[in-house]
Scaffold this motif. Structure first.
Motif, PDB file in Angstrom:
ATOM      1  N   GLU A  27       0.836  -1.201   0.000  1.00  0.00           N
ATOM      2  CA  GLU A  27       0.000   0.000   0.000  1.00  0.00           C
ATOM      3  C   GLU A  27       0.873   1.253   0.000  1.00  0.00           C
ATOM      4  O   GLU A  27       1.742   1.417   0.842  1.00  0.00           O
ATOM      5  CB  GLU A  27      -0.911   0.019   1.231  1.00  0.00           C
ATOM      6  CG  GLU A  27      -1.972  -1.059   1.245  1.00  0.00           C
ATOM      7  CD  GLU A  27      -3.088  -0.771   0.265  1.00  0.00           C
ATOM      8  OE1 GLU A  27      -3.358   0.417   0.009  1.00  0.00           O
ATOM      9  OE2 GLU A  27      -3.675  -1.736  -0.258  1.00  0.00           O
TER      10      GLU A  27
ATOM     11  N   TRP B  10       0.171   5.335  -0.160  1.00  0.00           N
ATOM     12  CA  TRP B  10      -0.839   6.392  -0.150  1.00  0.00           C
ATOM     13  C   TRP B  10      -0.289   7.728  -0.650  1.00  0.00           C
ATOM     14  O   TRP B  10      -1.057   8.688  -0.772  1.00  0.00           O
ATOM     15  CB  TRP B  10      -1.388   6.574   1.260  1.00  0.00           C
ATOM     16  CG  TRP B  10      -2.213   5.423   1.744  1.00  0.00           C
ATOM     17  CD1 TRP B  10      -2.428   4.238   1.103  1.00  0.00           C
ATOM     18  CD2 TRP B  10      -2.934   5.343   2.978  1.00  0.00           C
ATOM     19  NE1 TRP B  10      -3.238   3.423   1.856  1.00  0.00           N
ATOM     20  CE2 TRP B  10      -3.568   4.066   3.014  1.00  0.00           C
ATOM     21  CE3 TRP B  10      -3.118   6.204   4.051  1.00  0.00           C
ATOM     22  CZ2 TRP B  10      -4.355   3.661   4.075  1.00  0.00           C
ATOM     23  CZ3 TRP B  10      -3.896   5.810   5.114  1.00  0.00           C
ATOM     24  CH2 TRP B  10      -4.513   4.545   5.139  1.00  0.00           C
TER      25      TRP B  10
ATOM     26  N   GLN C 202      -9.249   4.996   1.069  1.00  0.00           N
ATOM     27  CA  GLN C 202      -8.737   3.772   1.679  1.00  0.00           C
ATOM     28  C   GLN C 202      -9.460   3.534   3.004  1.00  0.00           C
ATOM     29  O   GLN C 202      -9.699   4.470   3.771  1.00  0.00           O
ATOM     30  CB  GLN C 202      -7.233   3.887   1.926  1.00  0.00           C
ATOM     31  CG  GLN C 202      -6.397   3.989   0.662  1.00  0.00           C
ATOM     32  CD  GLN C 202      -6.406   2.698  -0.134  1.00  0.00           C
ATOM     33  OE1 GLN C 202      -6.595   1.626   0.419  1.00  0.00           O
ATOM     34  NE2 GLN C 202      -6.213   2.817  -1.448  1.00  0.00           N
TER      35      GLN C 202
END
Length: 308
Positions: free
Chosen positions: A131, A133, A147
């Motif tokens: 992940e 971001w 998310q």
């Protein structure tokens, strides 16, 4: 009446002994397992409630793991954002220094380039468990601008619900490979020079001390300052979500402990009571065996009546 066919005393003693043995077996089972209700036959209602609560507690354990994973992802993004803020601050300072007439803007640009490379490195490396971001690709089929982190599990009758904590990645992304809509790669155009630039690509090496170039430089400074403000807002949002996740982790841990206490109240055996009962039943068993033995001897006493 004395009878050799029916020994009432022995039958009564045997029934009493069997009852004692049954209770003794039950008590020994409770002592060995630690449970007052170990199966449905012990107490169907309590066993059913305890089984459901244990299942829900297992789900909460998974929620706790998910919160830990989410917290780690947020930590990585938060750390990356803070590092990026410091780098952008340095770029802004370099641009302000370049506003002074007569300075060597080409040398200042070489420092800015290194800071831009550092920003890109921060964005690309702020990854945890796949992940990221800060550096995204909004054209990817798996991309979701919001998310979510699994935060709770609750039951109401036969229906269950899963709670989540959401975070808007779309407003905090630094880079977007699809359309350059991130904070650092979104573009502006200088008013006088007509040059398209972003915080990630701005170049002041060719600017002179002309009024038009200085105005364009001030525009770059303002654009960079605006990006810094957006990053600060994004960092604050990450910090708020980070705090909420931490509070939720504490709550879930406390909730799991409370549920365990509730299950224990329903099905756990009181070991002090059971150990005392075990000793009493062992004595009763010994007395029952002795009583049955005496009752069986009564029939033998009838033979003495037939002795000459």
């Amino acid at each position: 009446m004395a009878s050799i066919n029916t020994n009432v005393s022995a039958m009564t003693a045997l029934q009493s002994l069997n009852s004692t043995i049954k209770m003794l077996d039950q008590t020994q089972s409770r002592v060995s397992t630690g449970f007052r209700v170990a199966s449905a036959e012990d107490n169907a209602a309590y066993w059913s409630i305890a089984t459901t609560m244990r299942s829900d507690n297992g789900a909460l354990s998974t929620v706790k793991d998910a919160l830990g994973l989410g917290a780690a992802t947020i930590d990585v993004a938060y750390t990356g954002m803070n590092s990026a803020i410091e780098a952008v601050k340095s770029i802004k300072n370099k641009l302000v220094a370049a506003r002074q007439p007569g300075v060597d803007r080409e040398k200042i640009q070489s420092e800015v380039i290194e800071l831009q490379k550092q920003l890109k490195s921060i964005g690309d490396s702020s990854v945890f468990s796949g992940e990221n971001w800060l550096s995204v690709d909004s054209s990817s089929a798996s991309y979701n601008p919001t998310q979510s982190i699994v935060s709770s599990f609750s039951r109401s009758g036969n229906s269950i619900s899963i709670g989540t904590i959401g975070f808007d990645v779309g407003s905090s992304k630094l880079y977007d490979a699809a359309d350059q809509s991130g904070i650092l790669d979104s573009t502006d155009v200088t008013t006088n020079g007509g040059v398209t630039y972003s915080v990630d690509t701005l170049d002041i090496s060719t600017l002179t001390d002309s009024s038009d170039d200085l105005e364009d430089l001030e525009q770059m400074i303002s654009w960079t300052d605006g990006a810094l403000g957006k990053m600060t807002t994004a960092a604050a949002s990450l910090g708020a979500v980070k705090q909420r996740v931490s509070l939720q982790q504490d709550f879930v841990s406390t909730l799991m402990d409370t549920i365990k206490k509730g299950i224990g109240t329903l099905v756990d055996a009181d070991m002090n009571e059971e150990s005392t009962k075990l000793q009493a039943l062992q004595v009763q068993q010994q007395l029952g065996v002795q009583s049955l033995s005496i009752a069986n001897q009564n029939s033998q006493n009838i033979l003495s009546l037939f002795k000459s």
